[in-house]
Structures are given as structure tokens and as C-alpha cells.
Motif scaffolding. Structure first.
Motif, PDB file in Angstrom:
ATOM      1  N   TYR A 192       0.819  -1.204   0.000  1.00 29.57           N
ATOM      2  CA  TYR A 192       0.000   0.000   0.000  1.00 29.57           C
ATOM      3  C   TYR A 192       0.858   1.262   0.000  1.00 29.57           C
ATOM      4  O   TYR A 192       1.957   1.294   0.555  1.00 29.57           O
ATOM      5  CB  TYR A 192      -0.928   0.012   1.215  1.00 29.57           C
ATOM      6  CG  TYR A 192      -1.969  -1.088   1.174  1.00 29.57           C
ATOM      7  CD1 TYR A 192      -3.215  -0.878   0.601  1.00 29.57           C
ATOM      8  CD2 TYR A 192      -1.681  -2.350   1.681  1.00 29.57           C
ATOM      9  CE1 TYR A 192      -4.168  -1.888   0.547  1.00 29.57           C
ATOM     10  CE2 TYR A 192      -2.628  -3.376   1.628  1.00 29.57           C
ATOM     11  CZ  TYR A 192      -3.854  -3.133   1.057  1.00 29.57           C
ATOM     12  OH  TYR A 192      -4.791  -4.142   0.996  1.00 29.57           O
ATOM     13  N   TYR A 193       0.302   2.280  -0.645  1.00 29.99           N
ATOM     14  CA  TYR A 193       0.841   3.637  -0.566  1.00 29.99           C
ATOM     15  C   TYR A 193       0.066   4.348   0.545  1.00 29.99           C
ATOM     16  O   TYR A 193      -1.171   4.388   0.514  1.00 29.99           O
ATOM     17  CB  TYR A 193       0.648   4.346  -1.903  1.00 29.99           C
ATOM     18  CG  TYR A 193       1.056   5.806  -1.944  1.00 29.99           C
ATOM     19  CD1 TYR A 193       2.229   6.198  -2.584  1.00 29.99           C
ATOM     20  CD2 TYR A 193       0.274   6.799  -1.363  1.00 29.99           C
ATOM     21  CE1 TYR A 193       2.600   7.540  -2.645  1.00 29.99           C
ATOM     22  CE2 TYR A 193       0.641   8.133  -1.407  1.00 29.99           C
ATOM     23  CZ  TYR A 193       1.799   8.499  -2.049  1.00 29.99           C
ATOM     24  OH  TYR A 193       2.167   9.818  -2.098  1.00 29.99           O
ATOM     25  N   ILE A 194       0.785   4.895   1.525  1.00 31.57           N
ATOM     26  CA  ILE A 194       0.151   5.558   2.664  1.00 31.57           C
ATOM     27  C   ILE A 194       0.681   6.979   2.750  1.00 31.57           C
ATOM     28  O   ILE A 194       1.898   7.205   2.726  1.00 31.57           O
ATOM     29  CB  ILE A 194       0.452   4.818   3.986  1.00 31.57           C
ATOM     30  CG1 ILE A 194       0.062   3.341   3.895  1.00 31.57           C
ATOM     31  CG2 ILE A 194      -0.279   5.484   5.151  1.00 31.57           C
ATOM     32  CD1 ILE A 194       0.543   2.519   5.077  1.00 31.57           C
ATOM     33  N   ILE A 208       2.694   1.887  12.658  1.00 29.38           N
ATOM     34  CA  ILE A 208       1.571   1.226  11.996  1.00 29.38           C
ATOM     35  C   ILE A 208       1.655  -0.253  12.327  1.00 29.38           C
ATOM     36  O   ILE A 208       2.660  -0.907  12.022  1.00 29.38           O
ATOM     37  CB  ILE A 208       1.600   1.459  10.470  1.00 29.38           C
ATOM     38  CG1 ILE A 208       1.427   2.951  10.168  1.00 29.38           C
ATOM     39  CG2 ILE A 208       0.500   0.646   9.783  1.00 29.38           C
ATOM     40  CD1 ILE A 208       1.435   3.282   8.691  1.00 29.38           C
ATOM     41  N   TYR A 268       6.861   3.749  11.822  1.00 26.21           N
ATOM     42  CA  TYR A 268       6.572   4.384  10.535  1.00 26.21           C
ATOM     43  C   TYR A 268       7.411   5.647  10.360  1.00 26.21           C
ATOM     44  O   TYR A 268       7.970   5.892   9.295  1.00 26.21           O
ATOM     45  CB  TYR A 268       5.079   4.712  10.468  1.00 26.21           C
ATOM     46  CG  TYR A 268       4.580   5.279   9.162  1.00 26.21           C
ATOM     47  CD1 TYR A 268       4.538   4.503   8.008  1.00 26.21           C
ATOM     48  CD2 TYR A 268       4.130   6.601   9.078  1.00 26.21           C
ATOM     49  CE1 TYR A 268       4.070   5.020   6.811  1.00 26.21           C
ATOM     50  CE2 TYR A 268       3.655   7.122   7.887  1.00 26.21           C
ATOM     51  CZ  TYR A 268       3.627   6.332   6.756  1.00 26.21           C
ATOM     52  OH  TYR A 268       3.162   6.852   5.572  1.00 26.21           O
ATOM     53  N   TRP A 294       4.121  -0.179   1.478  1.00 29.66           N
ATOM     54  CA  TRP A 294       4.044  -0.633   2.863  1.00 29.66           C
ATOM     55  C   TRP A 294       3.132  -1.853   2.925  1.00 29.66           C
ATOM     56  O   TRP A 294       1.965  -1.778   2.549  1.00 29.66           O
ATOM     57  CB  TRP A 294       3.508   0.485   3.749  1.00 29.66           C
ATOM     58  CG  TRP A 294       3.637   0.209   5.221  1.00 29.66           C
ATOM     59  CD1 TRP A 294       2.781  -0.512   5.999  1.00 29.66           C
ATOM     60  CD2 TRP A 294       4.681   0.656   6.086  1.00 29.66           C
ATOM     61  NE1 TRP A 294       3.222  -0.547   7.288  1.00 29.66           N
ATOM     62  CE2 TRP A 294       4.397   0.162   7.378  1.00 29.66           C
ATOM     63  CE3 TRP A 294       5.829   1.421   5.892  1.00 29.66           C
ATOM     64  CZ2 TRP A 294       5.214   0.420   8.483  1.00 29.66           C
ATOM     65  CZ3 TRP A 294       6.638   1.673   6.994  1.00 29.66           C
ATOM     66  CH2 TRP A 294       6.336   1.184   8.263  1.00 29.66           C
ATOM     67  N   THR A 352      -5.960  -2.439  10.554  1.00 32.19           N
ATOM     68  CA  THR A 352      -4.773  -1.602  10.654  1.00 32.19           C
ATOM     69  C   THR A 352      -4.894  -0.673  11.855  1.00 32.19           C
ATOM     70  O   THR A 352      -5.925  -0.027  12.052  1.00 32.19           O
ATOM     71  CB  THR A 352      -4.586  -0.769   9.375  1.00 32.19           C
ATOM     72  OG1 THR A 352      -4.549  -1.640   8.252  1.00 32.19           O
ATOM     73  CG2 THR A 352      -3.298   0.034   9.427  1.00 32.19           C
ATOM     74  N   GLY A 394      -5.594  11.599   5.862  1.00 31.88           N
ATOM     75  CA  GLY A 394      -4.812  10.469   5.406  1.00 31.88           C
ATOM     76  C   GLY A 394      -5.374   9.878   4.125  1.00 31.88           C
ATOM     77  O   GLY A 394      -6.579   9.975   3.843  1.00 31.88           O
ATOM     78  N   ILE A 443      -4.807   6.211   1.632  1.00 32.58           N
ATOM     79  CA  ILE A 443      -4.155   4.919   1.465  1.00 32.58           C
ATOM     80  C   ILE A 443      -4.632   4.309   0.150  1.00 32.58           C
ATOM     81  O   ILE A 443      -5.832   4.319  -0.155  1.00 32.58           O
ATOM     82  CB  ILE A 443      -4.421   3.977   2.662  1.00 32.58           C
ATOM     83  CG1 ILE A 443      -3.698   2.643   2.468  1.00 32.58           C
ATOM     84  CG2 ILE A 443      -5.893   3.789   2.927  1.00 32.58           C
ATOM     85  CD1 ILE A 443      -3.675   1.782   3.715  1.00 32.58           C
TER      86      ILE A 443
END
Length: 521
Positions: free
Chosen positions: A280-282, A304, A309, A327, A333, A352, A354
Motif C-alpha cells: 500500500y501507498y500511505i 503502523i 513508521y 508498505w 490496521t 490520510g 491509502i
């Protein structure tokens, strides 16, 4: 994961105290109202009917009262003869290399009739890449529409966005609207878009409890959902200038934040649902909302799922963005924000995003795509699913098209026997140089047989039972791999090339034509 969206006009009138529609230039791209037959203007932006972008499907009006215009019509794709594993594609001209936010919206509205109370479940595809399953059942049960969002880079001068029937349900797939908007070059630019794309999982404005934040607050028209947690919500006294912010989030997301009343850790269960195992892109966004504390006094550590993180992030009124491009996550989560050892302030967070990082599915060889498009244009009634990538994804090849395996995807056979095709054979078929078989018999094709001498691998050529005219090209006799040539029952004239008569290993059928010499026995 689909995102819910309210349906009715009363839900769409938003208050924008700091911006007006005239102050912000809308993002460039396309707003397509699927199933509509005329242009409409909504909040000062033009929505186009979809007829110029797709040739398949049926426009239908929903009878649900009070719907916003973009949900009051759909394009439905009837599953004729249970033709599962077929894709139906919108093809849109784009700027090669540009990054596009693609958003599809779905509201069922009972369009498939009383026998199908629940919405169908189907797939959506961009070019040759499987994007996601479309399952709007839960949202529809709550009276909501659903939307999906992704970020894809244009690899050519057109992009295709497809809905695709699968084996989950036997109800007709549909779509309500399609948006394709150009993003700035700096947006999500740490992603390797030459090999990957982004599929939105969650995007929230923490502490915000109003309507979805969108254009004009977000200049790229991304949707930021409201999000509240059982922690303190604080209002910001200072709003950072977002022009220099990574990914340029809207300033409105910094008007509220989630925080703690004490100098203690804060835990968020975000996203608020379980995730499949993937990469994942966070991106997390922060800005210190106070003006009473000394500089560098609010410092936080982030974990996380108990994995570090980022450490010692100093928050200020100018704001900060912290992101990870790849990630690994799976299941629920937990994000933990803790005051660092040198912090005098409690942790906070404003927003945020994701995304699931998707590996692109590849593309059919450009030469083959162009050849098939020209062949399609020479037919008056090509198969309805001849749009988008011919070979990819593998489960959704065009009707009658078989493709090679491996990284370099080529078209290796064409079988449209008995499809009732009208039109002619484009000379471009000779550019499909990986073909080993052509089956086009029992149609109504007219015109001449083109020169196919470039098809060095061709073993089978079936053109029987059509309306072809002219002479048999002599070059057919020079094709060393050819072992079946069926031309019977056409209107061919002239003489049969001597190189085709009595050649060992080649079966030739030419009866039912108008040759000057008899066909070979």
C-alpha cells in the motif's frame, strides 16, 4: 472497497465559505454521464453524454425520484447468451504520459428488473489492467451510490475504462458515471507509474463531520470522506498554505484534527475495515493547530501495526506530509501516534490517504492493436466487445481473439466463424504477423482477399461461405507454413494459382466459385 455517496439534490448543495466556483479552475479531463443523451451543466461543470465514447450497451433511465442527474441514467450491458467474461469499454482520447484520476460511480436503481433485487457484481478494467471488483450491494441496501477511484498514467493517445461481466452473478453490469481528470505532475509522483497504478482504499479528513470535501476545495476533485473517532476533535486556528505540500491536499482538511486531551498516545483503527494482504501507498497529513506553543514543541512518533513508521516528526503550522510508497498491510490496521520524548504537545492528525499499489497488466503489442482496430473499422458490425486492449487482462480477450503468453503479448489466431460479419477484410490483417490461424468462414464478407504474404507463421486460412470477389492472390502459394486454405462458396474469379495446385501438405478447397479453370481435386 467501494465508497458510499449520497444520492439526492439536497445532499449535493454544499457550503464553501472560503472558495467559490469561479475562484478555482476545474481540473481538465472528462465528466461522462453514462446513459445520458445530452450535455448537462452541474455546479458550473459540463457533463457529456457517453455516446461518443462507447458503442456497446443500452441507455436506461432510472425511475427512482429525486436522483442527481449523474445517477438518473445508466448504461447497461445485456449478457446476451450468457456471454460471461466479456468487457465493455469506454475509449477516451488522452495525453500520453499524463496522470489521470479515474472515478467510476454506480447506482443500481433496480435497472435489471424485478427478478434481480440486488445489484450485479462485476469487474472493472483500465487498459489491460484488472482494477477491482465492483460490488455495490451493501451501499445500495443503505440507499447509497458507490464510487471507485484510481490513479493511472496514460500509455498512449487513448485510455479504455471497462466494465466486465464475470461469474459472480448473471445480472447485467452497468455504470452511472465516469470521470477522468488530469492530476498535477507532482501528485503521488513517488509511484512508478510506468509499471504500477494506485487504487484508492481510503481517503479521510480526520475530525471532519460534514459533507465530502471535493472540488472546488480540492483542486483535483479528489473526494475526502469525513471521519470521526472516539478521541478529541480540535479546530485549527491556523491553516497552512497547501501549494508547497506534498500531494497538495485541500486546505479544508486542516480545519479540524483528531488529537488527545492529554500528553498521551492516540490509536486510530484506520482504515475502518479489514484490508487484503497487499502493498500500500500511505500518506498522512499534519499541521499544528495551535498558536500558543513555542516552536518545535509538538513532536510525534508514528507506528503502523506496532512497526515504526516515522520518528520525531516536528509539527508546525506550516504542516507536514509523511508517506510510504510500498508498505505491506493485511487485516485490520492500527495507527499509533505518540508524543516523542522531547514533545510538549499531544499528537494530532488531520488527514490520510491509502492506496493499493497495483501492478500494471501490460499491453498488447502496438502493431497488433492498430491492425485489429483497422480491421474493426472495415467491418460494419464488429463484435461489441472489440474495445480496449485486445488481449489483456487474460480473462477478457476480445471475442474470437487468441493471444500469446509471456511478456510480449501478440495476437496468434482470429476465429470469427459464423458471426454474421458484414464488411471487408482490411489489408491491415497482414500486419498481425504472429497469426497462425484465421477462421472467418460462414459470414457475409465482401471485397477482395488482401495480400497476406507477410504472415510467415500462418497455417490455416478459412474464408469459405462469404461473398469475396476478385482473384486468389498468388502470394498465398508462396506461404510455406500454410496447410489449410478454404475458399469455397464465394464469388472468386480468375485462375487458381498453379503454386496452390497439388502442393504436398496443403489442403485447398475452392468449389462454388467462378474460376476460369476447374478447382484442384
Amino acid at each position: 472497497m467501494p465508497f458510499p455517496f449520497l444520492l439526492f439534490f439536497s445532499s449535493m448543495f454544499l457550503s464553501f465559505p472560503s472558495l467559490s466556483f469561479s475562484q478555482q479552475t476545474p481540473p481538465k479531463g472528462y465528466l461522462i454521464n453514462c446513459g445520458a443523451t445530452r450535455r448537462s451543466v452541474i455546479h458550473g461543470r459540463v457533463w457529456l453524454p457517453d455516446g461518443n465514447f462507447i458503442s456497446a450497451g443500452t441507455s436506461k433511465n432510472l425511475t427512482v425520484p429525486g436522483l442527481v442527474p449523474t445517477l438518473s441514467t445508466v448504461r447497461s450491458f445485456p449478457l446476451e447468451n450468457k456471454n460471461l467474461r466479456r468487457k465493455f469499454c469506454y475509449v477516451v482520447r488522452v495525453y500520453r504520459g499524463a496522470r489521470y484520476l479515474i472515478r467510476t460511480t454506480y447506482y443500481y436503481g433496480g435497472v435489471n428488473g424485478l427478478d434481480f433485487d440486488s445489484p450485479p457484481v462485476f469487474d472493472q478494467i483500465v487498459d489491460g489492467t484488472f482494477w477491482s471488483v465492483v460490488n455495490t450491494t451493501e451501499d445500495y441496501g443503505k440507499g447509497l451510490s458507490s464510487y471507485y477511484e484510481g490513479v493511472f498514467e496514460a500509455k498512449g493517445n487513448t485510455m479504455s475504462v471497462c466494465v466486465a461481466s464475470n461469474t459472480y452473478t448473471v445480472s447485467d453490469p452497468f455504470i452511472s458515471s465516469l470521470e477522468m481528470l488530469i492530476l498535477g505532475d507532482s501528485i503521488y509522483n513517488t509511484t512508478k507509474f510506468d509499471s504500477h497504478a494506485l487504487h484508492l482504499v481510503a481517503r479521510h479528513s480526520f475530525g471532519h463531520n460534514g459533507s465530502i470535501i471535493m472540488y472546488p476545495d480540492d483542486q483535483f476533485d479528489r473526494y475526502w470522506q469525513p471521519y470521526e473517532e472516539n478521541v478529541s476533535v480540535t479546530a485549527s486556528k491556523k491553516i497552512p498554505a497547501v501549494s508547497g505540500f506534498w500531494n497538495i491536499p485541500p486546505s479544508k482538511v486542516f480545519e479540524t484534527a483528531l488529537s488527545t486531551a492529554q500528553l498521551e498516545s492516540m490509536e486510530l483503527r484506520w482504515p475502518p475495515f479489514s484490508l487484503p494482504n497487499s502493498t500500500y501507498y500511505i500518506a498522512l497529513y499534519f499541521a499544528d493547530n495551535s498558536d500558543s506553543m513555542s516552536s518545535n514543541s509538538r513532536v510525534i512518533d508514528m507506528h503502523i501495526n506496532d512497526v515504526r513508521y516515522y520518528s520525531n516528526l516536528v509539527l508546525s503550522s506550516e504542516g507536514a506530509a509523511v508517506f510510504a510508497t510500498r508498505w505491506p498491510l493485511g487485516g485490520l490496521t492500527k495507527i499509533t501516534l505518540s508524543p516523542a520524548a522531547n514533545s510538549n504537545g499531544s499528537p494530532l492528525i488531520n488527514a490520510g490517504e491509502i492506496f493499493d499499489v497495483l501492478r500494471l497488466g501490460g499491453r498488447t503489442h502496438t502493431r497488433d492493436v492498430i491492425a485489429l482496430e483497422e480491421l474493426k473499422n472495415s467491418l460494419r458490425n464488429p463484435p461489441l466487445d472489440w474495445n480496449g486492449d485486445p488481449c489483456l487482462p487474460r480473462d477478457y480477450t476480445w471475442t474470437g481473439v487468441k493471444c500469446s503468453e509471456g511478456e510480449r503479448t501478440r495476437v496468434i489466431s482470429l476465429n470469427l466463424t459464423g458471426m454474421g460479419l458484414l464488411g471487408s477484410l482490411s489489408p491491415s490483417i497482414a500486419n498481425l504477423t504472429a497469426l497462425n490461424g484465421i477462421w472467418l468462414g460462414n459470414n457475409s464478407l465482401s471485397g477482395v482477399i488482401p495480400d497476406l504474404s507477410s504472415l510467415k507463421l500462418l497455417e490455416i486460412l478459412h474464408l469459405q461461405d462469404n461473398q469475396l470477389t476478385g482473384e486468389i492472390p498468388s502470394s498465398l502459394g508462396e506461404m510455406k507454413s500454410l496447410r489449410e486454405l478454404f475458399l469455397q462458396n464465394n464469388s472468386l474469379t480468375g485462375r487458381i494459382p498453379s503454386s496452390l495446385i497439388g502442393r504436398p501438405g496443403l489442403e485447398v478447397r475452392t468449389s462454388g466459385n467462378q474460376f476460369l479453370s476447374p478447382p484442384p481435386s
